[in-house]
Design a protein around this motif. Structure first.
Motif, short mmCIF file in Angstrom:
data_model
loop_
_atom_site.label_atom_id
_atom_site.label_comp_id
_atom_site.label_asym_id
_atom_site.label_seq_id
_atom_site.Cartn_x
_atom_site.Cartn_y
_atom_site.Cartn_z
N LEU A 127 0.74 -1.04 0.01
CA LEU A 127 -0.09 -0.03 -0.01
C LEU A 127 0.91 1.23 -0.01
O LEU A 127 2.15 1.15 0.42
N CYS A 128 0.59 2.19 -0.73
CA CYS A 128 1.32 3.54 -0.66
C CYS A 128 1.23 4.12 0.79
O CYS A 128 2.29 4.72 1.13
N ASN A 129 0.12 4.00 1.44
CA ASN A 129 -0.22 4.47 2.54
C ASN A 129 -1.20 3.67 3.37
O ASN A 129 -2.18 3.19 2.71
N GLU A 130 -0.90 3.16 4.45
CA GLU A 130 -2.20 2.55 5.24
C GLU A 130 -3.48 2.81 5.07
O GLU A 130 -4.56 2.27 5.18
N SER A 131 -3.59 4.38 5.14
CA SER A 131 -4.99 4.96 4.74
C SER A 131 -5.17 5.16 3.49
O SER A 131 -6.21 6.04 3.26
N CYS A 132 -4.61 4.90 2.47
CA CYS A 132 -4.99 4.86 0.99
C CYS A 132 -6.36 4.76 0.69
O CYS A 132 -6.95 3.93 1.30
N GLN A 133 -7.21 5.89 0.22
CA GLN A 133 -8.74 5.74 -0.11
C GLN A 133 -8.80 4.96 -1.53
O GLN A 133 -9.88 4.66 -1.82
N GLY A 134 -7.71 4.69 -2.18
CA GLY A 134 -7.81 3.98 -3.52
C GLY A 134 -8.67 4.84 -4.58
O GLY A 134 -8.54 5.98 -4.60
#
Ligand code: ZN
Ligand code: ZN
Length: 173
Positions: A127-134
């Motif tokens: 993931l680019c970031n754990e909180s990636c919104q997609g």
């Protein structure tokens, strides 16, 4: 890249440290091609245990270009592996098939050793970031960068698997 181990050791030398950089542009495995953004580095120590018998311990690292599982942005991913392997020419054939891929007649195939270790350690998903919104499944907007007004009538992707499971169960009854 092959190293003949017998040439490295003598009566007085029983331990050798080997460092190599493998110049490759990409890795291919599991049906995927990964671009390499920083070359494979392998560093390991070889200890002679007996004639044709060695113990190797070391680490390998490489930086791969991977893609975020939600938004498909590039994610530079450091893949590291540590290994301890015994190299023994005298092990009978049935047990040493795997080893003979990288060690035969005192010659160590460093590339094979490094790649095996990397393959075992490449994460399935990043993931680019754990909180990636997609990405919005309707309009394709990257939801980390913009918001859209699409009707969100789709099931949350994290719950989709669960929904399928329920449907399966329902069919069975
Ligand atoms: Zn992402
Ligand atoms: Zn949208």
């Amino acid at each position: 890249m092959h190293i003949n181990l017998t040439e490295l050791f003598s009566q007085t030398v029983k331990d050798v440290t080997i460092q190599r950089t493998l110049e490759m542009d990409q890795l291919e495995f599991g049906g995927e091609v990964y671009e390499i953004s920083k070359p494979i580095k392998i560093e390991f120590e070889v200890t002679q245990l007996g004639e044709g018998e060695y113990l190797t311990q070391g680490k390998v690292e490489v930086e791969l270009v991977m893609y975020c599982n939600r938004c498909m942005n590039e994610v530079i991913t450091m893949v590291e592996g540590q290994f301890t392997r015994e190299l023994n020419e005298h092990v009978d054939d049935s047990e040493s098939d795997d080893m003979k891929d990288y060690y035969k007649n005192s010659v160590l195939n460093v590339e094979k050793l490094a790649l095996d270790e990397i393959y075992m350690n490449v994460p399935m998903k990043v993931l680019c970031n754990e909180s990636c919104q997609g990405i919005c499944k309707v309009c394709g907007a990257n939801l980390n960068e913009e918001t859209c007004n699409c009707e969100d009538d789709n099931v949350d992707p994290r719950l989709a698997g669960l929904k399928d499971l329920f449907n399966e169960r329902f069919k069975e009854v």
